[in-house]
Design a protein around this motif. Structure first.
Motif, mmCIF file in Angstrom:
data_model
loop_
_atom_site.group_PDB
_atom_site.id
_atom_site.type_symbol
_atom_site.label_atom_id
_atom_site.label_comp_id
_atom_site.label_asym_id
_atom_site.label_seq_id
_atom_site.Cartn_x
_atom_site.Cartn_y
_atom_site.Cartn_z
ATOM 1 N N VAL A 42 1.110 -1.554 -0.098
ATOM 2 C CA VAL A 42 0.099 -0.051 0.032
ATOM 3 C C VAL A 42 1.030 1.479 0.502
ATOM 4 N N SER A 43 0.067 2.391 -0.389
ATOM 5 C CA SER A 43 1.355 3.484 0.183
ATOM 6 C C SER A 43 0.932 4.184 0.969
ATOM 7 N N SER A 58 -8.275 2.723 6.197
ATOM 8 C CA SER A 58 -9.605 2.479 5.365
ATOM 9 C C SER A 58 -9.529 0.626 5.034
ATOM 10 N N GLY A 59 -10.378 0.444 4.537
ATOM 11 C CA GLY A 59 -10.698 -0.828 4.020
ATOM 12 C C GLY A 59 -9.751 -1.881 3.210
ATOM 13 N N ILE A 60 -8.669 -1.167 2.104
ATOM 14 C CA ILE A 60 -7.632 -1.730 1.602
ATOM 15 C C ILE A 60 -6.799 -1.885 2.788
ATOM 16 N N LEU A 61 -6.606 -0.835 3.567
ATOM 17 C CA LEU A 61 -5.048 -0.902 4.295
ATOM 18 C C LEU A 61 -5.649 -2.308 5.484
ATOM 19 N N LEU A 63 -7.658 -4.408 4.912
ATOM 20 C CA LEU A 63 -7.043 -6.251 3.789
ATOM 21 C C LEU A 63 -5.878 -6.296 3.764
ATOM 22 N N ALA A 64 -4.928 -5.856 3.576
ATOM 23 C CA ALA A 64 -3.846 -5.591 3.306
ATOM 24 C C ALA A 64 -2.984 -6.335 5.042
ATOM 25 N N GLU A 67 -3.870 -9.507 5.736
ATOM 26 C CA GLU A 67 -3.450 -11.040 4.449
ATOM 27 C C GLU A 67 -1.514 -10.933 5.172
ATOM 28 N N ARG A 68 -0.955 -9.513 5.807
ATOM 29 C CA ARG A 68 0.511 -9.884 4.689
ATOM 30 C C ARG A 68 0.729 -8.799 6.486
#
Length: 92
Positions: A42-43, A58-61, A63-64, A67-68
């Protein structure tokens, strides 16, 4: 008046999550936002905004991170449980 109270609660929650995220960042990544950003693809700016309490992750953060990393999202968002998941990446 109710909106003012809700806004203060929201701001307090954002700051508390930011403080826990900063604690995780310092503990696991030695405070290095760029290295974490690369590791989870992510950025870096959103990581900075979360750690300073400017915004919620955020949802993207999230999720990352799920998962990681072995960050316990329950701990991050509500301070339940331990900071790190015992079984490793993505395990409850």
């Amino acid at each position: 008046m109710a909106n003012r109270v809700d806004r203060k609660k929201h701001q307090a929650s954002v700051k508390a999550i930011g403080a826990r995220f900063r604690q995780y960042l310092d503990h696991v990544w030695h405070g290095n936002q760029s290295v974490l950003a690369k590791a989870i693809a992510v950025s870096q700016p959103p990581i900075s905004r979360v750690t300073t309490g400017e915004q919620l992750p955020s949802g993207i953060l999230l999720l990352a991170l799920r998962e990681r990393t072995n960050l316990n999202l329950d701990w991050l968002l509500s301070e339940h449980g331990q900071m790190l998941l015992v079984d490793g990446i993505g395990s409850p």
